[in-house]
Enzyme design. Structure first.
Site, short mmCIF file in Angstrom:
data_model
loop_
_atom_site.label_atom_id
_atom_site.label_comp_id
_atom_site.label_asym_id
_atom_site.label_seq_id
_atom_site.Cartn_x
_atom_site.Cartn_y
_atom_site.Cartn_z
N LYS A 111 0.89 -1.23 0.00
CA LYS A 111 -0.30 -0.04 0.13
C LYS A 111 0.94 1.25 -0.02
O LYS A 111 2.01 1.33 0.31
CB LYS A 111 -0.81 0.07 1.22
N1 GLU Z 1 -7.48 0.15 -2.81
C1 GLU Z 1 -8.22 -1.07 -3.21
C2 GLU Z 1 -8.19 -1.94 -2.25
O1 GLU Z 1 -7.95 -1.62 -0.91
C3 GLU Z 1 -7.59 -1.90 -4.48
C4 GLU Z 1 -6.13 -2.38 -4.56
C5 GLU Z 1 -5.71 -2.69 -5.92
O2 GLU Z 1 -6.63 -2.90 -6.92
O3 GLU Z 1 -4.64 -3.26 -6.14
O4 GLU Z 1 -8.35 -3.31 -2.11
#
Ligand code: GLU
Length: 421
Positions: A111
């Site tokens: 993240k």
């Molecule tokens: N931000 C989204 C989540 O928390 C998507 C992450 C992604 O598609 O890699 O799952």
């Protein structure tokens, strides 16, 4: 004089570790593995300059964290928010590891985040910030290493800038380096709706299990970004009455039901749902306590805590947000008989279609929206059924069940690979 003090902020990283500890304990996980999985593998902290429209230079702060890489490259979004912190990003990265494992897609968890309120930037400043941040974290990034995506306040346009920045540096176009791109640049059909669609698939399965007729049901949605606004629309398409919705400025409530397409149009024009004609104003804390069949928290962490869990009056809580419920609140809701679909299952539709996007990009392929939605449905209903089976077998709530499934999968992969060197 006031004697009231604001409650101390809940640290999402402590919550994430506590959730992991509960599962590790129940799984009787090997102590060495436990230590490994309890911490992120890599944390990158960057300060970077951005040229502002008035000619000045402003230094911003951001992070990219990779929690675990045992099952594949790191995967997870990048968030732009004034309250981003390293502990929040670490928690979100760990949750991505479990999320990818619950739905069985071949990724680890990562993240990123930048401490910024993007609403205060011009489009050019946002582009400058996005390109320079991506440049700074590029030591970790690549289609085989770490693949970012949208999260709170980041859009397909921001993904396009990320993709272009990386591609300019290597000298050729690399669509598979980020997901959630515009369709014209290798984005997938259905990606934009995928988080919400996955949530609604889970709600449909939960309603079937609990024998709730969704056509006669009501829903409340906290958060009106990509996940919340589309979840409200898809729930309304299912025949569910939308009682209330909110965004960061506040909420609106109408016992007769909101016309969600009109609310979406109002938000597009006014920048907020607040002020929508014919609805009563409601705060972001009050909205959670409205009596309804389905409550969808689709905003930020720590919304349902020990201090309000007794006042939640929904049959199903469907976590489209990451980390909206604390472990103490989990226990209270479970004791009170509420059925909670945990974030690592409930919002996994987003990363699942990100995975489809990445596969299409690597293969220079493009699937129809019908194919994408069918594959998403298959993955989400399978993950839901597997989680529910564990929950019933163990007498555990759905979060613990999802953790038992996910942590075991990651632990197995990590153990099988063995310790290097
Ligand atoms: N931000 C989204 C989540 O928390 C998507 C992450 C992604 O598609 O890699 O799952």
């Amino acid at each position: 004089m006031t004697t009231e003090r604001a409650a101390p902020a809940i640290n999402p990283w402590h919550v994430a570790q506590q959730q992991f500890d509960i599962a590790a304990e129940k799984l009787n996980l090997d102590p060495g593995l436990r230590q490994v999985l309890r911490e992120p593998r890599r944390e990158l902290h960057v300060h970077f300059p951005v040229k502002m429209d008035d000619g000045s230079v402003k230094v911003f702060e951001g992070y990219r964290v990779q929690h675990n890489l045992s099952r594949g490259p790191a995967k997870g979004g990048i968030r732009y928010h004034q309250d981003v912190s390293i502990d929040e990003v670490k928690a979100l990265a760990m949750w991505m590891t479990w999320k990818c494992a619950v739905v069985g897609i071949p990724y680890g968890g990562g993240k990123g985040g930048v401490i910024v309120d993007p609403k205060k930037l011009s489009r050019r400043e946002l582009e400058n910030l996005s390109r320079r941040f991506f440049t700074e974290i590029e030591v970790l990034i690549g289609p085989e290493k770490d693949i970012p995506a949208p999260d709170v306040n980041t859009t397909p346009q921001v993904m396009a800038w990320f993709m272009d920045t990386y591609s300019m540096h290597v000298g050729y176009t690399v669509p598979g380096v980020v997901t959630g791109k515009p369709i014209a640049l290798g984005g997938s059909e259905g990606r934009n709706e995928a988080t919400a669609r996955g949530t609604v698939f889970c709600v449909i399965e939960a309603a079937r299990h609990l024998q709730i007729d969704l056509k006669a049901a009501t829903v409340v949605v906290q958060g009106f970004g990509n996940a919340g606004s589309i979840a409200a629309r898809l729930m309304s398409d299912e025949g569910v009455k939308v009682l209330a919705v909110s965004d960061s400025s506040g909420g609106i409530h109408s016992p007769a039901g909101l016309d969600i397409n009109r609310v979406i149009a109002w938000k597009a024009e006014h920048g907020t749902v607040v002020g929508f004609p014919g609805a009563q104003a409601v705060s972001n804390t009050e909205i959670l306590e409205i009596e309804c069949d389905v409550l969808i928290p689709a905003a930020l962490e720590n919304q349902i805590t020990a201090s309000n869990a007794e006042r939640i009056h929904a049959k199903i809580v469907a976590e489209a947000a990451n980390g909206p419920t604390t472990p103490e609140a989990d226990e209270i809701l479970f004791r009170r008989g509420l059925f909670l679909i945990p974030d690592i299952l409930c919002n996994a539709g987003g990363v699942t279609v990100s995975y489809f996007e990445w596969v299409q990009d690597l293969n220079r392929d493009h699937w129809s929206e019908k194919v994408v939605n069918e594959k998403l449905h298959e993955i989400m209903t399978k993950a839901f059924a597997e989680t529910l089976a564990i929950s019933l077998r163990e007498g555990a709530h759905m979060r613990l069940a999802a953790y038992l499934l996910a942590v075991q999968r990651v632990a197995d992969a990590t153990a099988m690979r063995g310790l290097y060197p």
